[in-house]
Design an enzyme around this catalytic site. Structure first.
Site, PDB file in Angstrom:
ATOM      1  N   ARG A  18     -66.294  69.503  79.741  1.00 38.33           N
ATOM      2  CA  ARG A  18     -66.156  68.108  80.180  1.00 38.33           C
ATOM      3  C   ARG A  18     -65.124  67.313  79.379  1.00 38.33           C
ATOM      4  O   ARG A  18     -64.784  66.188  79.728  1.00 38.33           O
ATOM      5  CB  ARG A  18     -67.528  67.408  80.158  1.00 38.33           C
ATOM      6  CG  ARG A  18     -68.430  67.913  81.297  1.00 38.33           C
ATOM      7  CD  ARG A  18     -69.564  66.953  81.545  1.00 38.33           C
ATOM      8  NE  ARG A  18     -70.568  67.018  80.503  1.00 38.33           N
ATOM      9  CZ  ARG A  18     -71.306  65.970  80.130  1.00 38.33           C
ATOM     10  NH1 ARG A  18     -71.129  64.796  80.693  1.00 38.33           N
ATOM     11  NH2 ARG A  18     -72.208  66.112  79.187  1.00 38.33           N
ATOM     12  N   LYS A  25     -63.565  72.099  71.839  1.00 39.84           N
ATOM     13  CA  LYS A  25     -64.169  70.773  71.644  1.00 39.84           C
ATOM     14  C   LYS A  25     -64.287  70.377  70.175  1.00 39.84           C
ATOM     15  O   LYS A  25     -63.963  69.248  69.799  1.00 39.84           O
ATOM     16  CB  LYS A  25     -65.546  70.720  72.315  1.00 39.84           C
ATOM     17  CG  LYS A  25     -66.247  69.394  72.071  1.00 39.84           C
ATOM     18  CD  LYS A  25     -67.340  69.089  73.050  1.00 39.84           C
ATOM     19  CE  LYS A  25     -68.590  69.841  72.756  1.00 39.84           C
ATOM     20  NZ  LYS A  25     -69.681  69.432  73.663  1.00 39.84           N
ATOM     21  N   THR A  84     -78.310  78.772  72.853  1.00 43.10           N
ATOM     22  CA  THR A  84     -78.352  78.377  71.441  1.00 43.10           C
ATOM     23  C   THR A  84     -79.097  79.405  70.577  1.00 43.10           C
ATOM     24  O   THR A  84     -78.723  79.631  69.418  1.00 43.10           O
ATOM     25  CB  THR A  84     -79.010  76.990  71.282  1.00 43.10           C
ATOM     26  OG1 THR A  84     -80.236  76.966  72.034  1.00 43.10           O
ATOM     27  CG2 THR A  84     -78.104  75.879  71.801  1.00 43.10           C
ATOM     28  N   GLU A 155     -87.309  72.376  77.657  1.00 45.50           N
ATOM     29  CA  GLU A 155     -85.998  71.965  78.146  1.00 45.50           C
ATOM     30  C   GLU A 155     -86.161  71.154  79.427  1.00 45.50           C
ATOM     31  O   GLU A 155     -87.075  71.413  80.227  1.00 45.50           O
ATOM     32  CB  GLU A 155     -85.120  73.198  78.393  1.00 45.50           C
ATOM     33  CG  GLU A 155     -84.640  73.852  77.113  1.00 45.50           C
ATOM     34  CD  GLU A 155     -83.926  72.866  76.199  1.00 45.50           C
ATOM     35  OE1 GLU A 155     -82.888  72.328  76.601  1.00 45.50           O
ATOM     36  OE2 GLU A 155     -84.440  72.611  75.093  1.00 45.50           O
ATOM     37  N   ARG A 316     -46.585  58.760  53.231  1.00 45.17           N
ATOM     38  CA  ARG A 316     -46.837  60.049  53.868  1.00 45.17           C
ATOM     39  C   ARG A 316     -47.382  61.052  52.843  1.00 45.17           C
ATOM     40  O   ARG A 316     -47.418  60.778  51.645  1.00 45.17           O
ATOM     41  CB  ARG A 316     -45.558  60.542  54.534  1.00 45.17           C
ATOM     42  CG  ARG A 316     -45.165  59.659  55.736  1.00 45.17           C
ATOM     43  CD  ARG A 316     -43.812  60.043  56.285  1.00 45.17           C
ATOM     44  NE  ARG A 316     -43.731  61.475  56.558  1.00 45.17           N
ATOM     45  CZ  ARG A 316     -42.585  62.158  56.635  1.00 45.17           C
ATOM     46  NH1 ARG A 316     -41.423  61.551  56.451  1.00 45.17           N
ATOM     47  NH2 ARG A 316     -42.607  63.448  56.890  1.00 45.17           N
ATOM     48  N   ASN A 369     -32.553  63.982  51.573  1.00 49.54           N
ATOM     49  CA  ASN A 369     -33.256  65.166  51.048  1.00 49.54           C
ATOM     50  C   ASN A 369     -33.109  66.386  51.934  1.00 49.54           C
ATOM     51  O   ASN A 369     -33.492  67.475  51.546  1.00 49.54           O
ATOM     52  CB  ASN A 369     -34.746  64.843  50.848  1.00 49.54           C
ATOM     53  CG  ASN A 369     -35.428  64.444  52.142  1.00 49.54           C
ATOM     54  OD1 ASN A 369     -34.818  63.840  53.017  1.00 49.54           O
ATOM     55  ND2 ASN A 369     -36.696  64.787  52.268  1.00 49.54           N
ATOM     56  N   SER A 406     -24.169  49.294  44.014  1.00 49.49           N
ATOM     57  CA  SER A 406     -24.590  49.116  45.404  1.00 49.49           C
ATOM     58  C   SER A 406     -23.652  49.863  46.344  1.00 49.49           C
ATOM     59  O   SER A 406     -22.448  49.894  46.121  1.00 49.49           O
ATOM     60  CB  SER A 406     -24.538  47.643  45.780  1.00 49.49           C
ATOM     61  OG  SER A 406     -25.456  46.951  44.999  1.00 49.49           O
ATOM     62  N   ARG A 423     -18.075  54.603  45.750  1.00 53.17           N
ATOM     63  CA  ARG A 423     -17.790  53.869  46.981  1.00 53.17           C
ATOM     64  C   ARG A 423     -16.309  53.528  46.989  1.00 53.17           C
ATOM     65  O   ARG A 423     -15.629  53.600  45.955  1.00 53.17           O
ATOM     66  CB  ARG A 423     -18.625  52.595  47.066  1.00 53.17           C
ATOM     67  CG  ARG A 423     -18.279  51.615  45.981  1.00 53.17           C
ATOM     68  CD  ARG A 423     -19.188  50.392  45.979  1.00 53.17           C
ATOM     69  NE  ARG A 423     -18.718  49.454  44.984  1.00 53.17           N
ATOM     70  CZ  ARG A 423     -19.518  48.659  44.280  1.00 53.17           C
ATOM     71  NH1 ARG A 423     -20.818  48.696  44.439  1.00 53.17           N
ATOM     72  NH2 ARG A 423     -19.003  47.822  43.412  1.00 53.17           N
TER      73      ARG A 423
HETATM   74  C1  UD1 Z   1     -79.593  71.612  73.482  1.00 55.12           C
HETATM   75  C2  UD1 Z   1     -81.100  71.843  73.301  1.00 55.12           C
HETATM   76  C3  UD1 Z   1     -81.845  70.590  73.791  1.00 55.12           C
HETATM   77  C4  UD1 Z   1     -81.376  69.371  73.024  1.00 55.12           C
HETATM   78  C5  UD1 Z   1     -79.853  69.212  73.148  1.00 55.12           C
HETATM   79  C6  UD1 Z   1     -79.374  68.117  72.253  1.00 55.12           C
HETATM   80  C7  UD1 Z   1     -81.471  74.244  73.578  1.00 55.12           C
HETATM   81  C8  UD1 Z   1     -81.921  75.306  74.491  1.00 55.12           C
HETATM   82  N1  UD1 Z   1     -81.492  73.003  74.069  1.00 55.12           N
HETATM   83  O1  UD1 Z   1     -79.344  71.510  74.865  1.00 55.12           O
HETATM   84  O2  UD1 Z   1     -83.235  70.753  73.592  1.00 55.12           O
HETATM   85  O3  UD1 Z   1     -82.031  68.210  73.504  1.00 55.12           O
HETATM   86  O4  UD1 Z   1     -79.183  70.428  72.765  1.00 55.12           O
HETATM   87  O5  UD1 Z   1     -78.006  67.895  72.482  1.00 55.12           O
HETATM   88  O6  UD1 Z   1     -81.171  74.517  72.447  1.00 55.12           O
HETATM   89  N2  UD1 Z   1     -73.768  76.617  71.745  1.00 55.12           N
HETATM   90  C9  UD1 Z   1     -73.262  77.805  71.269  1.00 55.12           C
HETATM   91  N3  UD1 Z   1     -73.484  78.951  71.967  1.00 55.12           N
HETATM   92  C10 UD1 Z   1     -74.192  78.969  73.112  1.00 55.12           C
HETATM   93  C11 UD1 Z   1     -74.731  77.745  73.592  1.00 55.12           C
HETATM   94  C12 UD1 Z   1     -74.501  76.587  72.872  1.00 55.12           C
HETATM   95  O7  UD1 Z   1     -72.607  77.825  70.225  1.00 55.12           O
HETATM   96  O8  UD1 Z   1     -74.349  80.052  73.677  1.00 55.12           O
HETATM   97  C13 UD1 Z   1     -73.518  75.374  70.990  1.00 55.12           C
HETATM   98  C14 UD1 Z   1     -72.699  74.379  71.780  1.00 55.12           C
HETATM   99  O9  UD1 Z   1     -71.325  74.538  71.483  1.00 55.12           O
HETATM  100  C15 UD1 Z   1     -73.228  73.042  71.292  1.00 55.12           C
HETATM  101  C16 UD1 Z   1     -74.680  73.349  70.926  1.00 55.12           C
HETATM  102  O10 UD1 Z   1     -74.772  74.756  70.761  1.00 55.12           O
HETATM  103  O11 UD1 Z   1     -72.590  72.608  70.123  1.00 55.12           O
HETATM  104  C17 UD1 Z   1     -75.654  72.873  72.002  1.00 55.12           C
HETATM  105  O12 UD1 Z   1     -75.384  73.510  73.199  1.00 55.12           O
HETATM  106  P1  UD1 Z   1     -75.519  72.777  74.594  1.00 55.12           P
HETATM  107  O13 UD1 Z   1     -75.190  73.714  75.654  1.00 55.12           O
HETATM  108  O14 UD1 Z   1     -74.797  71.484  74.543  1.00 55.12           O
HETATM  109  O15 UD1 Z   1     -77.108  72.520  74.604  1.00 55.12           O
HETATM  110  P2  UD1 Z   1     -77.898  71.567  75.558  1.00 55.12           P
HETATM  111  O16 UD1 Z   1     -78.068  72.215  76.854  1.00 55.12           O
HETATM  112  O17 UD1 Z   1     -77.292  70.218  75.516  1.00 55.12           O
END
Ligand code: UD1
Ligand code: CA
Length: 447
Positions: A18, A25, A84, A155, A316, A369, A406, A423
């Site tokens: 998204r 991201k 997750t 969930e 910088r 430079n 100068s 100069r």
């Molecule tokens: C998850 C939680 C949900 C919670 C929500 C909060 C689970 C199953 N659900 O849902 O309960 O309310 O977050 O935002 O855990 N990611 C990986 N690998 C994967 C899947 C996800 O690294 O295979 C990472 C994503 O990049 C992200 C995070 O885990 O940073 C959460 O994943 P996302 O798919 O956003 O979880 P939600 O469905 O939002």
């Protein structure tokens, strides 16, 4: 390994579709630092024995960024995003033999506070989930709590209407005993509405083992995750609001807080004064009592006590300003050390240079430079006086107590105490201006 040992696993494999971006991201920037940098700095606050980042989409770029942000962090690849729970499983080989608490964070959730993390890590339950009361619970996982603590997480997709009424939601952050994690993670199944291995199922599995699960709560603001550009912009506004408040609490004067912009690692000392419209990029430290006047842009630089910068100055990376240095308007400084009391008042570029103590750099001075291929250094000694509009063609050295006339183009070294003039000599033709003007006007009339 200490009794309270902590390891942190940061989930950062998701695509973030998204965001509509080619950039993974977690590499989008907030407060000048990639999102994953915020998670890493939260992780570091726990003084963990290990930090493991689970990468997937754009893993090469993410791994490179992580190595820069935190050389001690390890990255593991989750080649398919199966949920997750599956993501955490990829980190387990790195945690072999680790005894203690494993804290799980998301790479796209930058605001979890250090106090909140500490509360999670020090909680005595076998498994602790960070929850929050959501204003709009939307599609968050719901926390089912009984008098025996946290019973399970459901969930949204799998929840019935009654469960969806629960407003206590899962932030995604969890802390649990390493042995318990190893025991339970292999029991996760993908038999659910999303067809994913849910980390959240660990709660019910822990309870079935007779273990205690509990909830620590925090403000919803801390759990803000970033999924869209609009959320990134909102997060930036929140980040800046918090950074401004913190700076003022620490004794920094912000003339117009709303127009001061900080980076994640900005450090500003007590009694420093920051004028309107000042932007701090990454890597800036400003010591106590220094003053940054309006409309300045600083990045990768250090400003010592008593120094004044701006208005309209650009510092910088590698700009090092000693005590009481003055850098004035329309001055750009890169990779240059200015010793105590040096002054660069107006319209000047200093790059790859060293300027000695109490030296004065006249208006319009430029260190030349770059020869089109390589960068070269300019060294100016203490108490020197560089005349206005001097071109210092590097590599070149101007000695201590030396001067340049100068408009000089300085191509050869100037010894200590010498005056160098490079100069064209001035020619003055008496009356010529008057005669020339008269001739030009006459020509215009006859047209
Ligand atoms: C998850 C939680 C949900 C919670 C929500 C909060 C689970 C199953 N659900 O849902 O309960 O309310 O977050 O935002 O855990 N990611 C990986 N690998 C994967 C899947 C996800 O690294 O295979 C990472 C994503 O990049 C992200 C995070 O885990 O940073 C959460 O994943 P996302 O798919 O956003 O979880 P939600 O469905 O939002
Ligand atoms: Ca999410």
């Amino acid at each position: 390994m200490s009794e309270n040992a902590v390891a942190v696993v940061i989930l950062a494999a998701g695509q973030g579709s998204r965001m509509q971006s080619d950039l993974p991201k977690v590499l989008h920037r907030l407060g000048g630092a990639p999102l994953v940098g915020h998670a890493l700095s939260g992780a570091r606050s726990l003084e963990p024995e290990q930090v493991i980042v689970v990468t997937g989409h754009g893993s090469e770029a993410v791994t490179r960024a992580v190595a820069k942000l935190d050389p001690d962090a390890q990255c593991v690849l989750q080649s398919e995003q199966l949920g997750t729970g599956h993501a955490v499983q990829q980190a387990l080989p790195q945690l072999e033999g680790f005894q203690g608490k494993v804290v799980i964070l998301y790479g796209d959730t930058p605001f979890i506070g250090e106090d909140t993390l500490a509360a999670l890590a020090s909680h005595t339950a076998d498994l602790v989930v960070l929850g929050f009361e959501a204003e709009d619970p939307g599609r968050y996982g719901r926390l089912v709590v009984t008098d025996k603590g946290l019973e399970r997480i459901v969930e949204y997709k799998d929840a019935d209407a009654a469960t969806r009424q629960i407003v206590l939601c899962n932030s995604g952050v969890m802390a649990l005993d390493a042995d318990l994690l190893r025991l339970l993670i292999v029991r996760l199944s993908d038999d659910n509405a999303a067809g994913e291995y849910y980390l959240t199922d660990l709660v019910a599995l822990a309870r079935a083992e007779g273990r205690r699960a509990d909830v620590v709560t925090c403000d919803e603001e801390e759990t803000l995750g970033i999924n869209t550009r609009a959320e990134l912009a909102r997060a930036e506004a929140l980040f800046q609001a918090r950074a401004r408040a913190r700076a003022m609490e620490d004794g920094v004067t912000l003339s117009d807080p709303g127009s001061t912009f900080f980076a994640l690692d900005t450090v500003i000392g007590r009694d420093a004064i920051i004028g309107q419209n000042v932007v701090f990029g990454p890597g800036v430290t400003v010591e106590s009592g220094a003053e940054i006047l309006p409309f300045c842009h600083l990045e990768g630089c250090h400003v010592s006590a008593g120094a004044t910068v701006g208005p309209f100055a650009r510092l910088r990376p590698g700009a090092e300003l000693g005590g009481d240095v003055h850098v004035g308007n329309f001055v750009e400084i890169k990779n240059t050390v200015l010793d105590e009391g040096a002054k660069v008042g107006h319209l000047t570029y200093l790059g790859d240079a060293h300027v000695g103590e109490a030296t004065n750099i006249g208006a319009g001075t430029i260190t030349c430079n770059y020869d089109g291929v390589m960068k070269h250094r300019t060294t100016i000694g203490a108490r020197a006086f560089i005349g206005s509009d001097t071109m210092l063609v590097a590599p070149v050295t101007v000695g201590a107590d030396a001067m340049t006339g100068s408009g000089s183009v300085i191509t050869e070294d100037v010894p200590d105490g010498a005056l160098a003039i490079g100069r064209a000599r001035q020619a003055t033709k008496l009356g010529l201006a008057t005669r020339l003007m008269a001739a030009l006007r006459a020509r215009k009339e006859t047209r």
